[in-house]
Structures are given as structure tokens and as C-alpha cells.
Enzyme design. Sequence first.
Site, PDB file in Angstrom:
ATOM      1  N   ASN A 105     -15.070  17.434 -20.912  1.00  0.00           N
ATOM      2  CA  ASN A 105     -14.842  17.630 -19.488  1.00  0.00           C
ATOM      3  C   ASN A 105     -15.232  19.052 -19.070  1.00  0.00           C
ATOM      4  O   ASN A 105     -16.005  19.712 -19.753  1.00  0.00           O
ATOM      5  CB  ASN A 105     -13.405  17.279 -19.095  1.00  0.00           C
ATOM      6  CG  ASN A 105     -13.343  16.552 -17.753  1.00  0.00           C
ATOM      7  OD1 ASN A 105     -13.856  17.042 -16.752  1.00  0.00           O
ATOM      8  ND2 ASN A 105     -12.726  15.384 -17.740  1.00  0.00           N
ATOM      9  N   ARG A 106     -14.677  19.546 -17.966  1.00  0.00           N
ATOM     10  CA  ARG A 106     -15.218  20.724 -17.294  1.00  0.00           C
ATOM     11  C   ARG A 106     -14.401  21.990 -17.524  1.00  0.00           C
ATOM     12  O   ARG A 106     -13.176  21.940 -17.640  1.00  0.00           O
ATOM     13  CB  ARG A 106     -15.314  20.455 -15.785  1.00  0.00           C
ATOM     14  CG  ARG A 106     -16.289  19.336 -15.430  1.00  0.00           C
ATOM     15  CD  ARG A 106     -16.067  18.822 -14.012  1.00  0.00           C
ATOM     16  NE  ARG A 106     -17.034  17.784 -13.648  1.00  0.00           N
ATOM     17  CZ  ARG A 106     -16.897  16.493 -13.949  1.00  0.00           C
ATOM     18  NH1 ARG A 106     -15.836  16.079 -14.617  1.00  0.00           N
ATOM     19  NH2 ARG A 106     -17.820  15.626 -13.572  1.00  0.00           N
ATOM     20  N   HIS A 131     -18.555  19.102 -21.172  1.00  0.00           N
ATOM     21  CA  HIS A 131     -18.776  18.461 -22.473  1.00  0.00           C
ATOM     22  C   HIS A 131     -19.453  19.381 -23.488  1.00  0.00           C
ATOM     23  O   HIS A 131     -20.297  18.949 -24.276  1.00  0.00           O
ATOM     24  CB  HIS A 131     -19.580  17.182 -22.298  1.00  0.00           C
ATOM     25  CG  HIS A 131     -18.851  16.104 -21.542  1.00  0.00           C
ATOM     26  ND1 HIS A 131     -17.479  16.014 -21.504  1.00  0.00           N
ATOM     27  CD2 HIS A 131     -19.322  15.066 -20.779  1.00  0.00           C
ATOM     28  CE1 HIS A 131     -17.127  14.967 -20.770  1.00  0.00           C
ATOM     29  NE2 HIS A 131     -18.219  14.388 -20.311  1.00  0.00           N
ATOM     30  N   HIS A 206     -16.940   9.034 -25.817  1.00  0.00           N
ATOM     31  CA  HIS A 206     -17.539   8.695 -24.526  1.00  0.00           C
ATOM     32  C   HIS A 206     -18.123   7.281 -24.524  1.00  0.00           C
ATOM     33  O   HIS A 206     -19.203   7.039 -23.982  1.00  0.00           O
ATOM     34  CB  HIS A 206     -18.623   9.718 -24.175  1.00  0.00           C
ATOM     35  CG  HIS A 206     -18.780   9.958 -22.710  1.00  0.00           C
ATOM     36  ND1 HIS A 206     -19.557   9.158 -21.905  1.00  0.00           N
ATOM     37  CD2 HIS A 206     -18.257  10.901 -21.895  1.00  0.00           C
ATOM     38  CE1 HIS A 206     -19.522   9.612 -20.661  1.00  0.00           C
ATOM     39  NE2 HIS A 206     -18.734  10.671 -20.626  1.00  0.00           N
ATOM     40  N   SER A 207     -17.403   6.324 -25.091  1.00  0.00           N
ATOM     41  CA  SER A 207     -17.863   4.936 -25.088  1.00  0.00           C
ATOM     42  C   SER A 207     -17.685   4.306 -23.712  1.00  0.00           C
ATOM     43  O   SER A 207     -16.680   4.532 -23.032  1.00  0.00           O
ATOM     44  CB  SER A 207     -17.090   4.113 -26.119  1.00  0.00           C
ATOM     45  OG  SER A 207     -17.452   4.478 -27.426  1.00  0.00           O
ATOM     46  N   TYR A 208     -18.684   3.503 -23.331  1.00  0.00           N
ATOM     47  CA  TYR A 208     -18.629   2.715 -22.104  1.00  0.00           C
ATOM     48  C   TYR A 208     -18.308   1.277 -22.497  1.00  0.00           C
ATOM     49  O   TYR A 208     -19.134   0.583 -23.092  1.00  0.00           O
ATOM     50  CB  TYR A 208     -19.970   2.743 -21.376  1.00  0.00           C
ATOM     51  CG  TYR A 208     -20.384   4.081 -20.816  1.00  0.00           C
ATOM     52  CD1 TYR A 208     -20.329   4.338 -19.447  1.00  0.00           C
ATOM     53  CD2 TYR A 208     -20.860   5.089 -21.648  1.00  0.00           C
ATOM     54  CE1 TYR A 208     -20.734   5.554 -18.921  1.00  0.00           C
ATOM     55  CE2 TYR A 208     -21.268   6.311 -21.138  1.00  0.00           C
ATOM     56  CZ  TYR A 208     -21.198   6.535 -19.771  1.00  0.00           C
ATOM     57  OH  TYR A 208     -21.605   7.743 -19.262  1.00  0.00           O
ATOM     58  N   ASP A 271     -13.934   8.960 -11.472  1.00  0.00           N
ATOM     59  CA  ASP A 271     -14.156  10.043 -12.432  1.00  0.00           C
ATOM     60  C   ASP A 271     -13.007  11.027 -12.273  1.00  0.00           C
ATOM     61  O   ASP A 271     -13.148  12.082 -11.656  1.00  0.00           O
ATOM     62  CB  ASP A 271     -15.502  10.726 -12.182  1.00  0.00           C
ATOM     63  CG  ASP A 271     -15.893  11.687 -13.302  1.00  0.00           C
ATOM     64  OD1 ASP A 271     -15.214  11.676 -14.351  1.00  0.00           O
ATOM     65  OD2 ASP A 271     -16.870  12.442 -13.132  1.00  0.00           O
ATOM     66  N   GLU A 336     -11.434   8.071 -21.582  1.00  0.00           N
ATOM     67  CA  GLU A 336     -11.675   9.280 -22.369  1.00  0.00           C
ATOM     68  C   GLU A 336     -10.354  10.017 -22.588  1.00  0.00           C
ATOM     69  O   GLU A 336      -9.851  10.693 -21.696  1.00  0.00           O
ATOM     70  CB  GLU A 336     -12.679  10.182 -21.651  1.00  0.00           C
ATOM     71  CG  GLU A 336     -14.013   9.519 -21.361  1.00  0.00           C
ATOM     72  CD  GLU A 336     -14.886  10.359 -20.456  1.00  0.00           C
ATOM     73  OE1 GLU A 336     -15.097  11.551 -20.760  1.00  0.00           O
ATOM     74  OE2 GLU A 336     -15.350   9.834 -19.419  1.00  0.00           O
TER      75      GLU A 336
END
Length: 373
Positions: A105-106, A131, A206-208, A271, A336
Site C-alpha cells: 500500500n501507500r 507496494h 495481491h491475488s485477484y 480500493d 489484501e
Amino acid sequence: MRTPITIFLLVILCISVACEQNTLRQLAASRDSSILHEGKSLELFELVNEHGMSIQVTNYAASLTDVFVPDKQGNFEHVVLGFDSLEAYLGKHPKLGATVGRYANRIKNAEFSLNGQTYQLEKNNKGHSIHGGIKGFNRQIFETDTFYTVKDTTVVVFKYRSRHLEGGFPGNLDLSIAYKLTNRNEIILEYTATTDRPTVINLTNHSYFNLTGCKGPVLNHMYMIKADSITPVDSTGIPTGELMSVTGTEYDYTSPRPAEDRIQKMGKGYDINYKLNKQLDSCELAAVVVEPLSGRVLRAYTTEPGMQFYIPNSKMDYLVGHNASTYGPYYGFCLEMQHFPDSPNKPHFPTTTLLPGETYRQVTIYQFETISE
């Protein structure tokens, strides 16, 4: 017609674990294939449990590349976005299945201070760091430490040393990630790390996921998130430092419901970081997702205090996924597990500081089940 609450109760009361629907098979871990990249070997491993569920993982970004599970009729399909070849992971893609770090993340303005020293990070997202920077863990080749089977679990372990000031982060960080597949249809991710200097760390996967079998959008999935509040963000995605109640907002998934109507109302995807209703470091339920047509259920557990709920609206039709499939808008959701974004600059958030002599530990579990008719 079943209501969202009825469908969710079926998950709790009428769960038929997928393993009961299949002939028992042999638990196994095997090296499936490998290629060379920049003089290093990229390896693909397949883990299979005795009920036929399988996953594939690679040492490139310590990524989860495939999850193959049955629906309520016993039909097996892929339920994460991914590729059929290792080579494809070297190209452009939105971190499919990757381990991200050193800080997931940021971090605001791509800088933070620790023990009186300010560290400048790589700016790669609206003037911030996300990331881990331009070449975070999602672009690193891990070492394969070992793979084996023990009792009801099959395991692959990857290791990586993140050098001092890699991406701007202090300290040599020694990281280990174990992927485990159990006969309870659990994918267990166990992270450990140590450092030789004070640093910050925040790791996630980070799996979708797409419980339709990656055949359509995830808007009809039923989502339940065990969180009463989020960390609201400014226009650039940085937390304001406050906690905001989800009650009466489009972020309220304390009871199960689909995302479609809310996404249409917002005109965008999700998000956002949720503050989970749990004790710090205790591995507890974070979310339950149900796909009503297939009957697939994903239950997610974590030791982390937060979870980034991510459903992107961006097109991914430039990707050629499993079985030559293409991915459209809203084709995946991410759960996540993490500490909060920008924690190094917000001392009232749970700390992400790791000191020499300490060990960072995280456990995340994704468990798959099916519901009966």
C-alpha cells in the site's frame, strides 16, 4: 427467491466442504516447470491435496499463480486471475498473485522518518510510494528454500534478502514466505522476517479472486467483511488519519450483500482499507465471499489489523489468462491483509516498525468451501 441473508446463512448452516465431493487423492508437492531469467531459475510448483484441490506458486515474486477448486456440482475451475506460462509474469500485469512489499500500500510523499532519520523512497503513485516502489517484491526473484509434504499439509517455502536501502528502505531484511495447502482446502500463507537495522515492513498477497471460475465479473458475489470502520483517504489515496464508521455508507458489508448496486452508484470500484474487528496478532475471520451460482465460498482469516478491499474497474483485456481467457472490468476482487496504509507517518496507527532482534510474523488463510442447493 433467496435473499442475501438466506444465502449467507446457507454458508454457515449448509456448508458442504468441497473435499467431501471428490474421491480421495494423494497429497503432493512437485516442481512443475522452470525457465531462466537474468541468469536465475524461475520455478513453478504445484501443490495438490487429497480432495483434488490444487494451487500453483512460483518463486518469481513468491506469487500464487493458480487456485483450482470445485463448484457445488464438483466441477473444477480456476478461481484466481493468472497466466498459464511463467514467461507471462515477466510482462505487464497488475501484480497478479504477487507478494508485495517491502511496504504494501501507500506511504505519503514517498518518505518517512525513523529514529530521527528521514528516508526517501521511490515515487510511483501520484507522488507517493506504493507496494515498495518501482521494483518492489513483485519484481524480485526469490530463492526456493524447500518443498515437502507432512501429515495433511503440502508446503513450499521461498526466501529473499532485501538489501539495505533497496527501494529506499533501511536495513537488510531477510524474508521467508511459506505457502501451505491443507486437506481442509486451506491455503495458508506464513510470513516471517528479520532485520539488522530499524525498518518498516508491511507485506500482503495481491491475488485477484473470481469465484465464477473467472468467467465473468465479480459484482454478483456476496461480500461480508468483519469491520465496522475504514481508514478514509484523500484524493490521492492517502489515509486522513481518521477512522470512519461504515454504517449507512457504501462501505458497509457487515452483513452480506453484492457489490454491483453500490459500484454503479459510486461509478467506480473499491480500493479502501478496513479496520478489522479483531485483536491484533490473533488469527481471526476477516471476510466471507459467496458466489451464489457456483456455490463457491471463500473464507479469509488473518493476523493483520487491516484488509484492503479492492475491486478494480480497469480493463485487463490486454491479458491472456488461464485457458486463453480474457479479463474485463470488475473481473477480480482482492482481500489484501495488511497493516494500515501510511502507518510510518501516523504514529496512532498500529506500528509497522521492525527492530533488530525482533521477528515479523503474519499468517493469512484462504479457505474454500461450497454451499449445497
